[in-house]
Structure formats: C-alpha cells, structure tokens
Scaffold this motif. Structure first.
Motif, PDB file in Angstrom:
ATOM      1  N   ASP A 176       0.873  -1.180   0.000  1.00 54.34           N
ATOM      2  CA  ASP A 176       0.000   0.000   0.000  1.00 54.34           C
ATOM      3  C   ASP A 176       0.906   1.224   0.000  1.00 54.34           C
ATOM      4  O   ASP A 176       1.928   1.237   0.694  1.00 54.34           O
ATOM      5  N   VAL A 230      -1.688   3.657   6.442  1.00 54.24           N
ATOM      6  CA  VAL A 230      -2.471   2.438   6.225  1.00 54.24           C
ATOM      7  C   VAL A 230      -1.633   1.215   6.579  1.00 54.24           C
ATOM      8  O   VAL A 230      -2.097   0.299   7.274  1.00 54.24           O
ATOM      9  N   LEU A 255      -2.372  -1.649   9.408  1.00 52.78           N
ATOM     10  CA  LEU A 255      -2.430  -3.073   9.071  1.00 52.78           C
ATOM     11  C   LEU A 255      -1.436  -3.870   9.917  1.00 52.78           C
ATOM     12  O   LEU A 255      -1.763  -4.940  10.438  1.00 52.78           O
ATOM     13  N   ASP A 257      -3.218  -3.321  -2.080  1.00 55.25           N
ATOM     14  CA  ASP A 257      -4.101  -2.229  -2.494  1.00 55.25           C
ATOM     15  C   ASP A 257      -4.164  -2.222  -4.019  1.00 55.25           C
ATOM     16  O   ASP A 257      -3.145  -2.413  -4.684  1.00 55.25           O
ATOM     17  N   LEU A 264      -7.208  -5.241  -0.862  1.00 56.55           N
ATOM     18  CA  LEU A 264      -7.794  -4.280   0.062  1.00 56.55           C
ATOM     19  C   LEU A 264      -8.111  -3.025  -0.743  1.00 56.55           C
ATOM     20  O   LEU A 264      -7.230  -2.481  -1.415  1.00 56.55           O
ATOM     21  N   THR A 265      -9.353  -2.569  -0.703  1.00 59.82           N
ATOM     22  CA  THR A 265      -9.738  -1.467  -1.581  1.00 59.82           C
ATOM     23  C   THR A 265     -10.837  -0.618  -0.980  1.00 59.82           C
ATOM     24  O   THR A 265     -11.523  -1.041  -0.042  1.00 59.82           O
ATOM     25  N   THR A 266     -10.998   0.569  -1.536  1.00 54.12           N
ATOM     26  CA  THR A 266     -12.117   1.434  -1.157  1.00 54.12           C
ATOM     27  C   THR A 266     -13.249   1.307  -2.165  1.00 54.12           C
ATOM     28  O   THR A 266     -14.314   1.890  -1.967  1.00 54.12           O
ATOM     29  N   LYS A 279     -11.649  -1.536   2.709  1.00 54.25           N
ATOM     30  CA  LYS A 279     -10.824  -0.989   3.784  1.00 54.25           C
ATOM     31  C   LYS A 279     -11.654  -0.493   4.969  1.00 54.25           C
ATOM     32  O   LYS A 279     -11.182  -0.507   6.106  1.00 54.25           O
ATOM     33  N   LEU A 294     -12.009  -3.362   7.677  1.00 50.12           N
ATOM     34  CA  LEU A 294     -10.897  -4.272   7.932  1.00 50.12           C
ATOM     35  C   LEU A 294     -10.811  -4.701   9.392  1.00 50.12           C
ATOM     36  O   LEU A 294     -10.425  -5.836   9.688  1.00 50.12           O
TER      37      LEU A 294
END
Length: 209
Positions: A13, A18, A22, A59, A86-88, A109, A112
């Motif tokens: 990422d 972020v 994580l 990401d 992992l994404t928006t 995200k 999470l």
C-alpha cells in the motif's frame, strides 16, 4: 497446546499510515507476522520473490501500476500465491477483474477491523474470502453485459465532459459511430442518459474518479 504455524504476511500500500494500521492489527495476533512492506507494484513483485510471504495484502490503487497487474505478474510465476485485495471500491467490476486475475480475497478498507484477521486465516487455509457487500454486487450484476474496450474509452471521454463530436475527433472515428456506442452503453448499463451512465459506471467501477 499445539502452537499454530505463523502466517507470514506482506503489505502492499502506498500510504504509510495504512500500512502502520495493518501491521498493528496483524501483529496483535500470535499466529501472524508482517515480513515486509512495499509502497508500489514493482517493489511488491520483487519482494514477493525474495520474501515468499504466505499472504499478500494488496491495495489496487498503486502509484506505478494497476494492482490487478501485480496479481497477474505474481501468479504467472507462482500460481498458488495467495493475495487478498484491500480497496475502497465497492463496485463489482474491479472485484470481478481481481478475482479473475487470481485474488483469493477482496475486502473493503472501511471494515478491515471486523474482517481482516479472519480473512487472512481463511485464505491461508485455502479458502476464498469476498466481503458480503461485494459478493452481493457481484451476484446482482452477474448476468449484465460487459462494456467493450471502445465503449469504455467513449464512456471515459463522456465523463470528462466531451460532446459526441469531440469524442469522435479524439478517437479518430465518425460521430455516428460514437452515437452508436453511446446507445449501446446506455442499454448495457440500463441508464436513462449520458449523465446517468457515468454515475452508474462510477458506482460499479468501470470508471474511477
């Protein structure tokens, strides 16, 4: 008690905050360890081959290349690589592309804290983990027609505010051809007009802001 094997995780990422979050979530677990961090796709590919993590948290939006390209490159050389996206992005289009490329997980995200650790364990055990909201979108649009590459190009130019004539000039095609593409796009997206088509395309992930 028998000790569980440590799941070795690599983070990809471009935002340090972020990655820090994580890492904190993962290393609070006795059966997980972060073995590497990368901020772009090229480093991720190189580090994967050096570190050989069991799980990659990836990401989709990276500064140098599309996250889906990263999935494809890694899985071309190591087909059983286990990658969790992992994404928006909530839309079905990006999720479908990622899963077809070989991702074993697709998480938003925003949730999470709720789903990440269980998803890592599930994918490590050989499962596939897709967030419920994303799975619902995938099911809803399963039978929908996909836009062609040319239709995506036309749609992107429409979204930037160009008229049919200017789209035709930009793509080197006739205005009548652009009109035919627009009609097809409206039909496939079940949109009322050009503005509605752009809105739907953004929601589903055909276009990005």
């Amino acid at each position: 008690m028998e000790q569980k094997p440590i799941i070795r995780v690599m983070l990809v990422d471009d935002h340090p905050v972020v990655r820090e979050g994580l890492r904190a979530m993962i290393e609070s677990q006795p059966d997980m360890q972060v073995v590497g961090e990368c901020e772009n796709g090229k480093d991720a590919i190189a580090s994967f081959h050096t570190l050989r993590p069991e799980i990659i948290l990836l990401d989709l939006k990276l500064p140098d290349m599309d996250g889906i390209q990263v999935i494809e490159v890694i899985r071309e050389s190591v087909p059983d690589a286990r990658i969790i996206v992992l994404t928006t992005y909530v839309g079905d289009v990006q999720a479908r592309r990622a899963l077809r490329a070989g991702a074993k997980g697709y998480l938003l995200k925003a949730s999470l804290r709720r789903d990440l650790r269980d998803s890592i364990r599930a994918v490590h055990a050989g499962g596939i983990k897709v967030q419920s909201e994303v799975a619902t979108d995938l099911a809803r649009h399963e039978a929908a027609e996909h836009l062609t590459q040319r239709e995506l190009e036309v749609l992107a130019l429409i979204a930037s505010g160009l008229s049919n004539k200017l789209v035709a000039d930009r793509l080197g095609i006739r205005e009548d051809t652009v009109k035919a593409h627009v009609t097809s796009i409206l039909n496939k997206l079940k949109a009322n007009d050009r503005t509605h088509a752009v809105t739907i395309a953004l929601q589903r992930g055909f276009l990005e802001l």
